[in-house]
Scaffold this motif. Sequence first.
Motif, PDB file in Angstrom:
ATOM      1  N   SER A 152      -6.324 -28.704  84.113  1.00  0.00           N
ATOM      2  CA  SER A 152      -6.857 -29.788  83.288  1.00  0.00           C
ATOM      3  C   SER A 152      -5.802 -30.816  82.903  1.00  0.00           C
ATOM      4  N   THR A 153      -4.535 -30.425  82.794  1.00  0.00           N
ATOM      5  CA  THR A 153      -3.475 -31.357  82.389  1.00  0.00           C
ATOM      6  C   THR A 153      -2.628 -31.833  83.560  1.00  0.00           C
ATOM      7  N   LYS A 154      -3.099 -31.626  84.765  1.00  0.00           N
ATOM      8  CA  LYS A 154      -2.324 -31.972  85.959  1.00  0.00           C
ATOM      9  C   LYS A 154      -1.977 -33.453  85.988  1.00  0.00           C
ATOM     10  N   TYR A 155      -2.929 -34.315  85.629  1.00  0.00           N
ATOM     11  CA  TYR A 155      -2.702 -35.755  85.684  1.00  0.00           C
ATOM     12  C   TYR A 155      -2.446 -36.350  84.297  1.00  0.00           C
ATOM     13  N   VAL A 156      -2.089 -35.534  83.324  1.00  0.00           N
ATOM     14  CA  VAL A 156      -1.711 -36.019  81.995  1.00  0.00           C
ATOM     15  C   VAL A 156      -0.198 -36.224  81.974  1.00  0.00           C
ATOM     16  N   PRO A 157       0.284 -37.405  81.589  1.00  0.00           N
ATOM     17  CA  PRO A 157       1.744 -37.632  81.541  1.00  0.00           C
ATOM     18  C   PRO A 157       2.440 -36.585  80.679  1.00  0.00           C
ATOM     19  N   ALA A 158       3.698 -36.319  80.996  1.00  0.00           N
ATOM     20  CA  ALA A 158       4.440 -35.221  80.365  1.00  0.00           C
ATOM     21  C   ALA A 158       4.557 -35.391  78.857  1.00  0.00           C
ATOM     22  N   ASP A 159       4.667 -36.621  78.375  1.00  0.00           N
ATOM     23  CA  ASP A 159       4.842 -36.847  76.938  1.00  0.00           C
ATOM     24  C   ASP A 159       3.520 -37.159  76.239  1.00  0.00           C
ATOM     25  N   GLU A 160       2.407 -36.919  76.909  1.00  0.00           N
ATOM     26  CA  GLU A 160       1.093 -37.195  76.333  1.00  0.00           C
ATOM     27  C   GLU A 160       0.293 -35.905  76.212  1.00  0.00           C
ATOM     28  N   SER A 161      -0.904 -36.003  75.580  1.00  0.00           N
ATOM     29  CA  SER A 161      -1.778 -34.844  75.385  1.00  0.00           C
ATOM     30  C   SER A 161      -3.187 -35.159  75.870  1.00  0.00           C
ATOM     31  N   LEU A 162      -3.836 -34.153  76.426  1.00  0.00           N
ATOM     32  CA  LEU A 162      -5.231 -34.267  76.829  1.00  0.00           C
ATOM     33  C   LEU A 162      -6.117 -34.187  75.588  1.00  0.00           C
ATOM     34  N   LEU A 163      -7.045 -35.129  75.452  1.00  0.00           N
ATOM     35  CA  LEU A 163      -7.993 -35.072  74.339  1.00  0.00           C
ATOM     36  C   LEU A 163      -8.976 -33.938  74.616  1.00  0.00           C
ATOM     37  N   ASN A 164      -8.819 -32.843  73.912  1.00  0.00           N
ATOM     38  CA  ASN A 164      -9.580 -31.624  74.191  1.00  0.00           C
ATOM     39  C   ASN A 164     -10.929 -31.597  73.487  1.00  0.00           C
ATOM     40  N   SER A 165     -10.957 -31.996  72.217  1.00  0.00           N
ATOM     41  CA  SER A 165     -12.217 -31.962  71.465  1.00  0.00           C
ATOM     42  C   SER A 165     -12.178 -32.989  70.353  1.00  0.00           C
ATOM     43  N   VAL A 166     -13.357 -33.434  69.930  1.00  0.00           N
ATOM     44  CA  VAL A 166     -13.508 -34.382  68.831  1.00  0.00           C
ATOM     45  C   VAL A 166     -14.621 -33.886  67.920  1.00  0.00           C
ATOM     46  N   LYS A 167     -14.334 -33.822  66.631  1.00  0.00           N
ATOM     47  CA  LYS A 167     -15.322 -33.416  65.643  1.00  0.00           C
ATOM     48  C   LYS A 167     -15.426 -34.478  64.556  1.00  0.00           C
ATOM     49  N   VAL A 168     -16.645 -34.681  64.072  1.00  0.00           N
ATOM     50  CA  VAL A 168     -16.896 -35.567  62.939  1.00  0.00           C
ATOM     51  C   VAL A 168     -17.628 -34.733  61.897  1.00  0.00           C
ATOM     52  N   LYS A 169     -17.008 -34.546  60.729  1.00  0.00           N
ATOM     53  CA  LYS A 169     -17.635 -33.673  59.737  1.00  0.00           C
ATOM     54  C   LYS A 169     -17.289 -34.136  58.329  1.00  0.00           C
ATOM     55  N   THR A 170     -18.077 -33.649  57.387  1.00  0.00           N
ATOM     56  CA  THR A 170     -17.843 -33.901  55.973  1.00  0.00           C
ATOM     57  C   THR A 170     -17.407 -32.603  55.306  1.00  0.00           C
ATOM     58  N   GLU A 171     -16.648 -32.734  54.239  1.00  0.00           N
ATOM     59  CA  GLU A 171     -16.154 -31.541  53.564  1.00  0.00           C
ATOM     60  C   GLU A 171     -17.247 -30.859  52.748  1.00  0.00           C
ATOM     61  N   SER A 172     -18.285 -31.596  52.380  1.00  0.00           N
ATOM     62  CA  SER A 172     -19.412 -31.020  51.657  1.00  0.00           C
ATOM     63  C   SER A 172     -20.699 -31.589  52.232  1.00  0.00           C
ATOM     64  N   SER A 173     -21.830 -31.117  51.752  1.00  0.00           N
ATOM     65  CA  SER A 173     -23.119 -31.505  52.309  1.00  0.00           C
ATOM     66  C   SER A 173     -23.583 -32.840  51.736  1.00  0.00           C
ATOM     67  N   TYR A 174     -23.923 -33.770  52.624  1.00  0.00           N
ATOM     68  CA  TYR A 174     -24.493 -35.059  52.244  1.00  0.00           C
ATOM     69  C   TYR A 174     -25.801 -35.232  52.997  1.00  0.00           C
ATOM     70  N   ARG A 175     -26.887 -35.358  52.260  1.00  0.00           N
ATOM     71  CA  ARG A 175     -28.199 -35.413  52.898  1.00  0.00           C
ATOM     72  C   ARG A 175     -28.373 -36.666  53.748  1.00  0.00           C
ATOM     73  N   ASP A 176     -27.791 -37.786  53.309  1.00  0.00           N
ATOM     74  CA  ASP A 176     -28.011 -39.060  53.997  1.00  0.00           C
ATOM     75  C   ASP A 176     -26.936 -39.394  55.023  1.00  0.00           C
ATOM     76  N   VAL A 177     -26.040 -38.471  55.317  1.00  0.00           N
ATOM     77  CA  VAL A 177     -24.967 -38.726  56.285  1.00  0.00           C
ATOM     78  C   VAL A 177     -25.273 -37.952  57.561  1.00  0.00           C
ATOM     79  N   ASN A 178     -25.499 -38.686  58.636  1.00  0.00           N
ATOM     80  CA  ASN A 178     -25.807 -38.086  59.940  1.00  0.00           C
ATOM     81  C   ASN A 178     -24.542 -38.120  60.792  1.00  0.00           C
TER      82      ASN A 178
END
Length: 749
Positions: free
Chosen positions: A32-58
């Motif tokens: 997976s990192t074969k074509y990633v430059p040596a000083d860079e990182s592959l973007l593996n995962s992205v999460k969008v979350k809130t620390e608590s529950s918000y009913r109107d936030v999707n």
Amino acid sequence: MKRPFIAFHNKKGILCYTFVLSAMSLLTSCSSTKYVPADESLLNSVKVKTESSYRDVNTASLRNYVRQMPNSRWFSLYKLPLAVYSLSGRDSTKWINRTLKSMGEPPVVFDSARSVQTCADLTQQLKNEGFLDAQVGMQVVKKRRKADVTYLLEPGEPYFVDSIDYAVQDAEIARILACQDRSKSLIYKGMKFDVSKLDAERKRITTLLADSGYYRFHKDFITYQADSIAHSRLIHLTLRLSPYQQRDGNSEDHTRFWLRNISYESGNPNDSRLHLRQHVLNECTHMQAGRPYTATGLQNTYNHFGRMQAVKYTNITFSQVPSTDSLDCLIQLQMNKPSTLSFQPEGTNTAGDLGAAASLTYQNRNLFRGSEVISIQLRGAYEAIRGLEGYSNQDFVEYSSEAKLQFPRFISPFINSHIRQQVNATSEVSLLYDIQNRPEFHRRLLSVAWRYKWSFPHRHDRYQLDLLDLNYVFMPWISDTFRKEYLENDNTRNAILRYNYEDLFITKIGFGYSYSKDNTAFKSNIETSGNLLSLGSKLWHAEKDALGHYQMFNIAFAQYVKGDFDLSHAFLIDQNNQLVLHLGIGIAYPYGNSSVLPFEKRYFSGGANSVRGWSVRTLGPGKYKERDGRINFINQTGDMKLDLNAEFRTRLFWKFSGALFVDAGNIWTLREYKEQPGGQFDIKDFPNQIAVGYGLGLRLNFDYFILRFDLGMKAVNPAYEADDDEHYPILHPKFSRDYAFHFAVGLPF
């Protein structure tokens, strides 16, 4: 001795499954990192979350504002497109390396600058949704040249609209807005402050004014001023409508324009004639001279001319009469070629019997100078039939001729011109004659139909009315072998078989409704046959034949009612993965002049669009088990059908997509037939007669069409004797017994 074998068999399957998963994990991780430059990182995962529950936030919708997403995953697990790309070598002169790179997906290298901008975008979007105190933080974890990014949302409490004022400097527009129905306004006191709703209100007012003659008005003339009230989460909102700005910088009231003349001309450079009747032109034009300009009328005019197959291109322009509030409208129409002739070859596969077909079609798109379309098709087909014994000929030959005439409007004396303009309608009359010659029999079909199809602009539903659909089925020849073995043999006693090899009239009346919006689709159809003929026969005291059937022209007619309902919905997981659920229900009941449903109206189960663990027409009815394969296409039909399907679809790489599916369902008869033991529907036995299949599929998406390959396996088989292995194949799998392979064009639902 049986149980140890089962345990060994299951262990073998688990080991094989584990090996496949391990191989895929190795493939997708090591390279997976074969074509990633040596000083860079592959973007593996992205999460969008809130620390608590918000009913109107999707958080799912907020992911759309993330500027950098990781590589797509196969079934949300494996980054197969990236793995395919990484298999390529660095030498771009080799075709294999170029091919793998074009089929795969290059690695997404983590970009900190784009992540910072994403934080700003997410913050702004939360403020647009009413969370004016929102803040967004970012957390990046790097490990083994891979970066996991998490965006932490802190929305705070939302703000609400406390009061609304209108500042409209144009007196006439102020009067129009004051006279409108306030319930249609999208902004109101007490609503959550939401920029998207404010913008939607701008568009609504713009449409209202554009339909009231304000030809030069656009939504940029409408702005908002939002002032927060101190020490509260309340906002005072002011809607401002600015006057029209002249080129010299002076302002004036907006001009309301009226249509003076509407004219038509040909857009064809080599033909100045308009090949459409004036009545047709007027009916398609949703604007009137002497009336105010209307943007909706303009769009409807484009839509109606665009529906006409005789018209290739439409261009509508307006010119202002100098120093007046009048507009002249010019409608230019470029016409299509009136006639076409096409030839189309095709391959056929009917229950495993391969063949070929070809059709020749002539079409005229402007028969009566009203964009009426007449098409005449001649078709021929051939199939080599396997498995028949005792017949001199082993081939199936079919010839058919069909003529269709379509009108792009309602053809009915009961529809006035106002309704014609409000509805997109098609009237169709068709005539079909079909000749089928099989080794067992010869069959002829004569069909005449008149139907209407219509829909309403800016709506998502469609309607169809089969006002008249007459089908005459007759059998000019039946082979002696087929007649003796199946139709006259007392041992078979197959009433369903005999009924469907007699001459028959089907006089159908039907109504269909369909709805499609976003990721939901619903289709329904209800039809009935023979009621008017039955009523007339009773009133005139007509005689019955030896089987107790009324006849028309010495031919029995079918009498039944039938309803079909189909619902599907797709749940979008991300841009590459979705879960699709499907429900299909059908039920038909023969009565009065019929005790058996005509074969063309009966249901069958199994196949590429049903329970895919079974081949086409090999499942049901109920727990019926076929023992004579020569006539199972008749016996394995029913009056009722249920399909339940769940399919997980994922993009693989290049034009390939994959699917994992689970299907359930069956067919049943509503009456009890001796030749179909166990086939009648019984609510008590219903749960035990649901067949279940599972499998995986591969799809090739060529944009204009999709080639589909599905491999299904039986999981629960209701048609078994005393062998548990056959009842629950999922616990005792046997590939040669339980698999079914399907090839089809298009998605199953």
